[in-house]
Design a protein around this motif. Structure first.
Motif, PDB file in Angstrom:
ATOM      1  N   LEU A  66      43.133 -35.609 -30.560  1.00 31.88           N
ATOM      2  CA  LEU A  66      43.012 -35.546 -32.011  1.00 31.88           C
ATOM      3  C   LEU A  66      44.387 -35.831 -32.588  1.00 31.88           C
ATOM      4  O   LEU A  66      45.374 -35.182 -32.209  1.00 31.88           O
ATOM      5  CB  LEU A  66      42.535 -34.166 -32.446  1.00 31.88           C
ATOM      6  CG  LEU A  66      41.293 -33.624 -31.729  1.00 31.88           C
ATOM      7  CD1 LEU A  66      40.978 -32.213 -32.207  1.00 31.88           C
ATOM      8  CD2 LEU A  66      40.098 -34.539 -31.948  1.00 31.88           C
ATOM      9  N   THR A  67      44.463 -36.785 -33.487  1.00 31.26           N
ATOM     10  CA  THR A  67      45.775 -37.168 -34.034  1.00 31.26           C
ATOM     11  C   THR A  67      45.716 -37.237 -35.551  1.00 31.26           C
ATOM     12  O   THR A  67      44.648 -37.153 -36.165  1.00 31.26           O
ATOM     13  CB  THR A  67      46.239 -38.517 -33.442  1.00 31.26           C
ATOM     14  OG1 THR A  67      47.621 -38.707 -33.758  1.00 31.26           O
ATOM     15  CG2 THR A  67      45.405 -39.674 -33.979  1.00 31.26           C
ATOM     16  N   ASN A  68      46.921 -37.395 -36.147  1.00 33.32           N
ATOM     17  CA  ASN A  68      47.041 -37.439 -37.599  1.00 33.32           C
ATOM     18  C   ASN A  68      46.419 -36.191 -38.218  1.00 33.32           C
ATOM     19  O   ASN A  68      45.672 -36.255 -39.192  1.00 33.32           O
ATOM     20  CB  ASN A  68      46.391 -38.708 -38.166  1.00 33.32           C
ATOM     21  CG  ASN A  68      46.748 -38.931 -39.633  1.00 33.32           C
ATOM     22  OD1 ASN A  68      47.712 -38.371 -40.144  1.00 33.32           O
ATOM     23  ND2 ASN A  68      45.951 -39.746 -40.312  1.00 33.32           N
ATOM     24  N   ALA A  69      46.754 -35.045 -37.637  1.00 32.28           N
ATOM     25  CA  ALA A  69      46.248 -33.758 -38.107  1.00 32.28           C
ATOM     26  C   ALA A  69      47.408 -32.863 -38.522  1.00 32.28           C
ATOM     27  O   ALA A  69      48.527 -32.990 -38.000  1.00 32.28           O
ATOM     28  CB  ALA A  69      45.440 -33.076 -37.006  1.00 32.28           C
ATOM     29  N   ARG A  70      47.137 -31.961 -39.457  1.00 33.38           N
ATOM     30  CA  ARG A  70      48.105 -30.928 -39.797  1.00 33.38           C
ATOM     31  C   ARG A  70      47.792 -29.716 -38.926  1.00 33.38           C
ATOM     32  O   ARG A  70      46.807 -29.003 -39.171  1.00 33.38           O
ATOM     33  CB  ARG A  70      48.030 -30.600 -41.286  1.00 33.38           C
ATOM     34  CG  ARG A  70      48.630 -31.677 -42.171  1.00 33.38           C
ATOM     35  CD  ARG A  70      48.561 -31.320 -43.642  1.00 33.38           C
ATOM     36  NE  ARG A  70      47.234 -31.578 -44.195  1.00 33.38           N
ATOM     37  CZ  ARG A  70      46.871 -31.291 -45.448  1.00 33.38           C
ATOM     38  NH1 ARG A  70      47.750 -30.709 -46.267  1.00 33.38           N
ATOM     39  NH2 ARG A  70      45.650 -31.565 -45.879  1.00 33.38           N
ATOM     40  N   LEU A  71      48.600 -29.513 -37.902  1.00 35.41           N
ATOM     41  CA  LEU A  71      48.360 -28.464 -36.913  1.00 35.41           C
ATOM     42  C   LEU A  71      48.908 -27.135 -37.418  1.00 35.41           C
ATOM     43  O   LEU A  71      50.096 -27.017 -37.734  1.00 35.41           O
ATOM     44  CB  LEU A  71      49.041 -28.820 -35.597  1.00 35.41           C
ATOM     45  CG  LEU A  71      48.754 -30.204 -35.008  1.00 35.41           C
ATOM     46  CD1 LEU A  71      49.612 -30.442 -33.771  1.00 35.41           C
ATOM     47  CD2 LEU A  71      47.280 -30.351 -34.674  1.00 35.41           C
ATOM     48  N   VAL A  72      48.051 -26.138 -37.497  1.00 33.99           N
ATOM     49  CA  VAL A  72      48.473 -24.813 -37.948  1.00 33.99           C
ATOM     50  C   VAL A  72      48.885 -24.009 -36.717  1.00 33.99           C
ATOM     51  O   VAL A  72      48.047 -23.513 -35.959  1.00 33.99           O
ATOM     52  CB  VAL A  72      47.366 -24.097 -38.731  1.00 33.99           C
ATOM     53  CG1 VAL A  72      47.878 -22.738 -39.232  1.00 33.99           C
ATOM     54  CG2 VAL A  72      46.912 -24.949 -39.914  1.00 33.99           C
ATOM     55  N   ALA A  87      45.388 -29.177 -23.701  1.00 30.05           N
ATOM     56  CA  ALA A  87      46.274 -29.751 -22.681  1.00 30.05           C
ATOM     57  C   ALA A  87      47.662 -30.056 -23.228  1.00 30.05           C
ATOM     58  O   ALA A  87      48.639 -30.060 -22.475  1.00 30.05           O
ATOM     59  CB  ALA A  87      45.660 -31.032 -22.112  1.00 30.05           C
ATOM     60  N   ALA A  88      47.770 -30.329 -24.530  1.00 30.09           N
ATOM     61  CA  ALA A  88      49.074 -30.652 -25.114  1.00 30.09           C
ATOM     62  C   ALA A  88      49.003 -30.491 -26.622  1.00 30.09           C
ATOM     63  O   ALA A  88      47.963 -30.738 -27.244  1.00 30.09           O
ATOM     64  CB  ALA A  88      49.486 -32.072 -24.756  1.00 30.09           C
ATOM     65  N   VAL A  89      50.129 -30.077 -27.186  1.00 30.34           N
ATOM     66  CA  VAL A  89      50.293 -30.005 -28.637  1.00 30.34           C
ATOM     67  C   VAL A  89      51.599 -30.722 -28.964  1.00 30.34           C
ATOM     68  O   VAL A  89      52.657 -30.337 -28.467  1.00 30.34           O
ATOM     69  CB  VAL A  89      50.350 -28.544 -29.133  1.00 30.34           C
ATOM     70  CG1 VAL A  89      50.566 -28.497 -30.643  1.00 30.34           C
ATOM     71  CG2 VAL A  89      49.082 -27.790 -28.751  1.00 30.34           C
ATOM     72  N   ASP A  90      51.512 -31.766 -29.787  1.00 29.45           N
ATOM     73  CA  ASP A  90      52.701 -32.585 -30.067  1.00 29.45           C
ATOM     74  C   ASP A  90      52.915 -32.727 -31.570  1.00 29.45           C
ATOM     75  O   ASP A  90      51.959 -33.004 -32.313  1.00 29.45           O
ATOM     76  CB  ASP A  90      52.549 -33.982 -29.457  1.00 29.45           C
ATOM     77  CG  ASP A  90      52.492 -33.943 -27.940  1.00 29.45           C
ATOM     78  OD1 ASP A  90      53.354 -33.274 -27.352  1.00 29.45           O
ATOM     79  OD2 ASP A  90      51.582 -34.569 -27.363  1.00 29.45           O
ATOM     80  N   ALA A  91      54.169 -32.577 -31.991  1.00 30.39           N
ATOM     81  CA  ALA A  91      54.519 -32.779 -33.391  1.00 30.39           C
ATOM     82  C   ALA A  91      54.814 -34.259 -33.640  1.00 30.39           C
ATOM     83  O   ALA A  91      55.855 -34.630 -34.187  1.00 30.39           O
ATOM     84  CB  ALA A  91      55.716 -31.917 -33.753  1.00 30.39           C
ATOM     85  N   ALA A  92      53.876 -35.097 -33.211  1.00 31.86           N
ATOM     86  CA  ALA A  92      54.011 -36.550 -33.363  1.00 31.86           C
ATOM     87  C   ALA A  92      52.620 -37.158 -33.232  1.00 31.86           C
ATOM     88  O   ALA A  92      51.743 -36.584 -32.574  1.00 31.86           O
ATOM     89  CB  ALA A  92      54.947 -37.117 -32.297  1.00 31.86           C
ATOM     90  N   PRO A  93      52.392 -38.314 -33.830  1.00 34.66           N
ATOM     91  CA  PRO A  93      51.082 -38.957 -33.688  1.00 34.66           C
ATOM     92  C   PRO A  93      50.872 -39.469 -32.277  1.00 34.66           C
ATOM     93  O   PRO A  93      51.826 -39.782 -31.556  1.00 34.66           O
ATOM     94  CB  PRO A  93      51.136 -40.101 -34.699  1.00 34.66           C
ATOM     95  CG  PRO A  93      52.594 -40.387 -34.861  1.00 34.66           C
ATOM     96  CD  PRO A  93      53.298 -39.084 -34.709  1.00 34.66           C
ATOM     97  N   SER A  94      49.614 -39.538 -31.884  1.00 35.76           N
ATOM     98  CA  SER A  94      49.291 -40.103 -30.576  1.00 35.76           C
ATOM     99  C   SER A  94      49.217 -41.626 -30.673  1.00 35.76           C
ATOM    100  O   SER A  94      48.799 -42.179 -31.691  1.00 35.76           O
ATOM    101  CB  SER A  94      47.943 -39.566 -30.100  1.00 35.76           C
ATOM    102  OG  SER A  94      47.506 -40.249 -28.948  1.00 35.76           O
ATOM    103  N   ARG A  95      49.609 -42.299 -29.588  1.00 32.99           N
ATOM    104  CA  ARG A  95      49.515 -43.755 -29.538  1.00 32.99           C
ATOM    105  C   ARG A  95      48.262 -44.225 -28.810  1.00 32.99           C
ATOM    106  O   ARG A  95      48.056 -45.430 -28.642  1.00 32.99           O
ATOM    107  CB  ARG A  95      50.753 -44.322 -28.849  1.00 32.99           C
ATOM    108  CG  ARG A  95      52.041 -44.054 -29.622  1.00 32.99           C
ATOM    109  CD  ARG A  95      53.236 -44.700 -28.957  1.00 32.99           C
ATOM    110  NE  ARG A  95      54.460 -44.486 -29.721  1.00 32.99           N
ATOM    111  CZ  ARG A  95      55.640 -44.981 -29.395  1.00 32.99           C
ATOM    112  NH1 ARG A  95      55.766 -45.735 -28.295  1.00 32.99           N
ATOM    113  NH2 ARG A  95      56.693 -44.742 -30.145  1.00 32.99           N
TER     114      ARG A  95
END
Length: 382
Positions: A8-14, A32-40
């Protein structure tokens, strides 16, 4: 069936203390992963800037009872009732629910006792058969002033889904009904009693409370501790009530009725829980302390939908928006991380690697949070 991997990308993660724009990966039912960046990844799901929250955790709702008895004296088939309730939980963004069933009732004509074991059995059936969308647990609400409460509790104490026990006393002069005038108004209106019948009703409830409440409260608390079950108080109104609850090992202070009791519970390390409808409606329907006041005091720890499932998500965003309220991260924690911690569920309630992938995608529309998607253990259920 759970997909092998979802991104899931382009989300505001709380997250625990902040909201960040980024992406989250789900694999084998866990984060599996939480990233402060968009996925490619070309396969990533674009959340279009929606919020991504942990799935909501509900500790106290009697919503299921309404499906088993949709009208007075009308009983509904067990499996259908349990599945309809389960669907509403998923649609409300609630991915873990402690379904509250009542043991003991001041209304002798109530169907609650007759439906008690059917509700527990039906809930177990949909879970065992893999039909439940969300994770169901059991919450036994024990009316300690009822003569049969202890025996009925013992009959269900070993139920596989049981995880939470609350101790209640709705007798006149107790907790929620410290005022006899308020008690008279409530029960005369609820049951249509004339003055003579009401006084007889009050006398009976007072006698039962005097005879049974103390013994049942102690016995159920001791048995719950021995079984490792989380214990909750209910409607504490005074510092004395709070001290008693703390003595019994209470973890959750359900719906304290006064500022005094709420602040004392918070100081004693109990998680203070208030009803989300109290937030949405702007106050208590029974004239008790407003949840918003406890937010401003910083002592509201947990929200519960109580009798209206959709209120939970709505209340989270309202306390984040109110003057003197919580940050969005802290508000979300009242319906996710903090209830999980209060009942010992260490595998959920946060957006963090390795935790259960219970997720909620939310889009604010005209100031109201709308559920877009819900995942339970990585499986989309709404």
């Amino acid at each position: 069936m759970t997909a092998p991997e979802q991104i899931l990308t382009n989300a505001r993660l709380v997250l625990d203390d902040e909201v960040v724009e980024g992406s989250l990966a789900i694999r084998d039912g866990v984060i599996a992963a939480v990233d402060a960046a968009p996925s490619r990844s070309a396969a990533a799901i674009d959340c279009a800037g929606d919020f991504l929250l942990p799935g909501l955790i509900e500790l106290h709702t009697d919503n299921m009872e309404k499906y088993f008895q949709p009208r007075p004296k009308v009983a509904w088939p067990g499996r259908q009732a349990a599945l309809a309730h389960d669907a509403q939980m998923a649609a409300s963004g609630i991915t873990t629910v402690f379904d509250a069933v009542s043991i003991g009732d001041v209304d002798e004509q109530s169907m609650r006792h007759g439906a008690l074991h059917e509700m527990v059995a039906a809930l177990g059936d949909i879970v065992d058969d893999g039909l439940a969308r969300v994770d169901h647990r059991l919450h036994l609400r024990c009316e300690v002033s009822h003569p049969d409460t202890l025996a009925r509790f013992e009959a269900l104490a070993d139920a596989p889904l049981l995880g939470l026990v609350s101790l209640m006393d709705h007798a006149p002069g107790q907790r929620q009904f410290a005022s006899l005038d308020a008690y008279r108004t409530y029960y005369q209106g609820k049951y249509g009693l004339d003055d003579r019948a009401l006084e007889a009703f009050i006398a009976k409830q007072l006698a039962n409370s005097e005879r049974y409440s103390g013994e049942h409260r102690r016995a159920i608390a001791e048995r719950s501790r021995a079984l490792g079950l989380a214990l909750a108080s209910h409607d504490d109104a005074t510092v004395t009530h709070v001290a008693e609850s703390r003595e019994y090992g209470t973890r959750v202070a359900e719906f304290p009725t006064t500022r005094e009791a709420a602040e004392a519970s918070h100081r004693q390390g109990m998680a203070v829980m208030m009803g989300a409808p109290n937030v949405v409606r702007g106050g208590s329907h029974s004239g008790n302390i407003a949840a918003s006041e406890l937010v401003r005091l910083g002592v509201l720890d947990i929200l519960s939908s109580d009798y209206y499932p959709a209120a939970l998500l709505d209340a989270v965003f309202r306390i984040a928006d109110m003057e003197g309220g919580y940050s969005l991260a802290r508000a979300v924690a009242t319906a996710t991380r903090q209830p999980a911690e209060a009942v010992g569920l260490a595998d959920r309630g946060r957006l963090a690697e390795g935790l259960r992938a219970d997720l909620l995608r939310v889009r604010p529309v005209d100031g109201h949070p709308l559920v877009q998607r819900v995942w339970s253990a990585g499986r989309q259920v709404h």
